[in-house]
Design an enzyme around this catalytic site. Structure first.
Site, PDB file in Angstrom:
ATOM      1  N   SER A  29       0.889  -0.631   0.288  1.00 45.59           N
ATOM      2  CA  SER A  29       0.013   0.059   0.277  1.00 45.59           C
ATOM      3  C   SER A  29       0.704   1.493  -0.401  1.00 45.59           C
ATOM      4  O   SER A  29       2.466   0.876   0.394  1.00 45.59           O
ATOM      5  CB  SER A  29      -0.731  -0.302   0.995  1.00 45.59           C
ATOM      6  OG  SER A  29      -1.755   1.368   1.687  1.00 45.59           O
TER       7      SER A  29
ATOM      8  N   TYR B  40       0.272   0.159  10.711  1.00 51.83           N
ATOM      9  CA  TYR B  40      -0.116  -0.044   9.418  1.00 51.83           C
ATOM     10  C   TYR B  40       1.138   0.202   8.774  1.00 51.83           C
ATOM     11  O   TYR B  40       0.957  -0.741   7.523  1.00 51.83           O
ATOM     12  CB  TYR B  40      -0.998   0.885   8.468  1.00 51.83           C
ATOM     13  CG  TYR B  40      -2.098   0.218   7.258  1.00 51.83           C
ATOM     14  CD1 TYR B  40      -2.688  -0.931   7.097  1.00 51.83           C
ATOM     15  CD2 TYR B  40      -1.817   1.208   6.756  1.00 51.83           C
ATOM     16  CE1 TYR B  40      -2.798  -1.391   6.325  1.00 51.83           C
ATOM     17  CE2 TYR B  40      -2.278   0.518   4.912  1.00 51.83           C
ATOM     18  CZ  TYR B  40      -2.409  -0.029   4.736  1.00 51.83           C
ATOM     19  OH  TYR B  40      -3.548  -0.823   3.736  1.00 51.83           O
TER      20      TYR B  40
END
Length: 318
Positions: free
Chosen positions: A163, A189
Site C-alpha cells: 500500500s 499499518y
C-alpha cells in the site's frame, strides 16, 4: 532485475478483466488470501475466468463459500475450479495446516489479505502486534511453507499486496510489537506494508533459482472495501493531518485488483521480480513524503532491510 514496460493501455483505470483478457491459465493453480471480500474477490474472479484453479484462502469459510458460489454462477463454463479453505493469518496453526494440506504445484500465490488501522493495540495469541502479524508474518510463514510447491511449478509468481501506507513508517526493527513506543494505528499499518514490499525483495533474491518471481504492489484507494472498516471520518482526518500525505484518487474494486492480476498472470511482466508496482506499472521512488500520493520509499526497496526482516521473520515464525 530489469524494469518492465507494460502496455500503454494499462493504467490507473484498467480493470482486472482487461488485464486478464486473452490470458490462458488452464492447468495453473492459484491461492488468493482474503478472497472473501474486496479486491481479493475480483482477483480470484479474474484468475478463475482465465482458467486457473483458484483456492480462496479465507478466515471465514462461510463467507468464502458464498463468494465461491456466486462466482460459479457468474463465470463462464470454461473457468477454473474454485475451492475454499480456512486460513487465519493471526493463527499460526491454521497457516501450518494450510501448508500441510497442500499437494502438488502452486503457480500463483497472491498475498492479499490484510487489516488496516486497528484503533487499539492488540496482539495475536503468540504475542505479536496484530497488524504486523497478519499483514506480514502470516503471509511470510505461508509463502515459506509453500515454497516447495512454488518451486515445483517452475515459473511461479508471488504477489505481495502492499500500500501507499508503507510511506507512514519503515519497519522499526527494535520495536516491532510496540512494547516501548506508544501504539499508533497508522505507523503500525505502515511498517506492516513496508514489510510486504521487503518480503517481495527478499523472496525475489532468495528464490530466483527456483524459478519464483515476487513483486509487491499498491492496489489504490479502493471504494467500498472491508479493509477500511476501522477507519471512520475522524481517523481519516487524523491520518491526513499527521502524515502530510493525501489520498490517491479513488478506484473501483475492479480497478483495484488490476495490478494484482497483472503481476499474477500477465505475460507482459514475465520474469520480472523484486519490484513495486502501482497503476499497473513500476512505481517511482519517493524522495519526500509530504504531499505524496504515489511512489515507493527507498527503505522499502533496501536489500539490507529485506535481509534483516527475513532473518527476524524466520525467528518469529518458528
Amino acid at each position: 532485475m530489469s524494469v518492465p514496460q507494460t502496455p500503454r493501455t494499462f493504467g490507473a483505470s484498467t480493470t482486472a478483466a482487461e488485464v486478464i483478457d486473452g490470458v490462458d491459465l488452464h492447468g495453473r493453480r492459484a491461492v488468493v488470501t482474503g478472497a472473501s471480500s474486496g479486491i481479493g474477490v475480483e482477483t480470484a474472479r479474474a484468475l478463475a475466468a482465465a482458467g486457473a484453479d483458484v483456492t480462496l484462502a479465507v478466515r471465514n469459510t462461510d463467507a468464502g463459500a458464498r463468494v465461491a458460489a456466486q462466482l460459479e454462477v457468474e463465470l463462464p463454463t470454461t473457468s477454473g475450479t474454485l475451492t475454499v479453505r480456512r486460513l487465519d493469518l493471526a493463527d499460526r496453526s491454521t497457516v501450518e495446516a494450510f501448508v500441510a494440506a497442500w499437494d502438488g504445484p502452486l503457480h500463483i500465490l497472491v498475498n492479499n489479505a490484510g487489516v488496516m488501522a486497528l484503533p487499539e493495540l492488540t496482539r495475536t495469541p503468540d504475542g505479536r502486534e496484530t497488524q504486523f502479524a497478519v499483514n506480514h508474518l502470516g503471509h511470510f510463514a505461508l509463502a515459506v511453507g509453500l515454497r516447495p510447491a512454488l518451486a515445483t511449478a517452475q515459473g511461479a509468481r508471488i504477489v505481495s499486496v502492499s500500500s501507499i501506507g508503507h510511506l507512514f513508517s519503515p519497519v522499526i526493527f527494535d520495536d516491532l510489537d510496540y512494547r516501548f513506543r506508544p501504539y499508533d494505528p497508522w505507523t503500525s499499518y505502515g511498517q506492516s506494508k513496508s514489510a510486504n514490499v521487503l518480503f517481495a525483495i527478499g523472496a525475489a533474491e532468495r528464490w530466483a533459482n527456483d524459478g519464483i518471481t515476487a513483486n509487491a504492489l499498491m492496489p489504490g484507494n479502493i471504494a467500498d472495501t472491508s479493509l477500511a472498516r476501522y477507519m471512520g471520518s475522524e481517523q481519516l482526518a487524523g491520518f491526513i493531518e499527521t502524515t502530510g500525505l493525501a489520498l490517491p484518487p479513488q478506484k473501483s474494486v475492479e480497478q483495484g485488483a488490476a495490478t494484482s492480476v497483472l503481476l499474477a498472470a500477465s505475460p507482459t511482466v514475465e520474469g520480472i521480480t523484486g519490484h513495486y508496482f502501482e497503476d499497473c506499472a513500476p512505481a517511482q521512488t519517493v524522495t519526500e513524503r509530504a504531499g505524496a500520493i504515489a511512489g515507493v520509499a527507498p527503505y522499502a526497496l533496501d536489500r539490507e532491510n529485506a535481509a534483516r526482516l527475513w532473518a527476524v521473520s524466520e525467528t518469529l515464525v518458528h
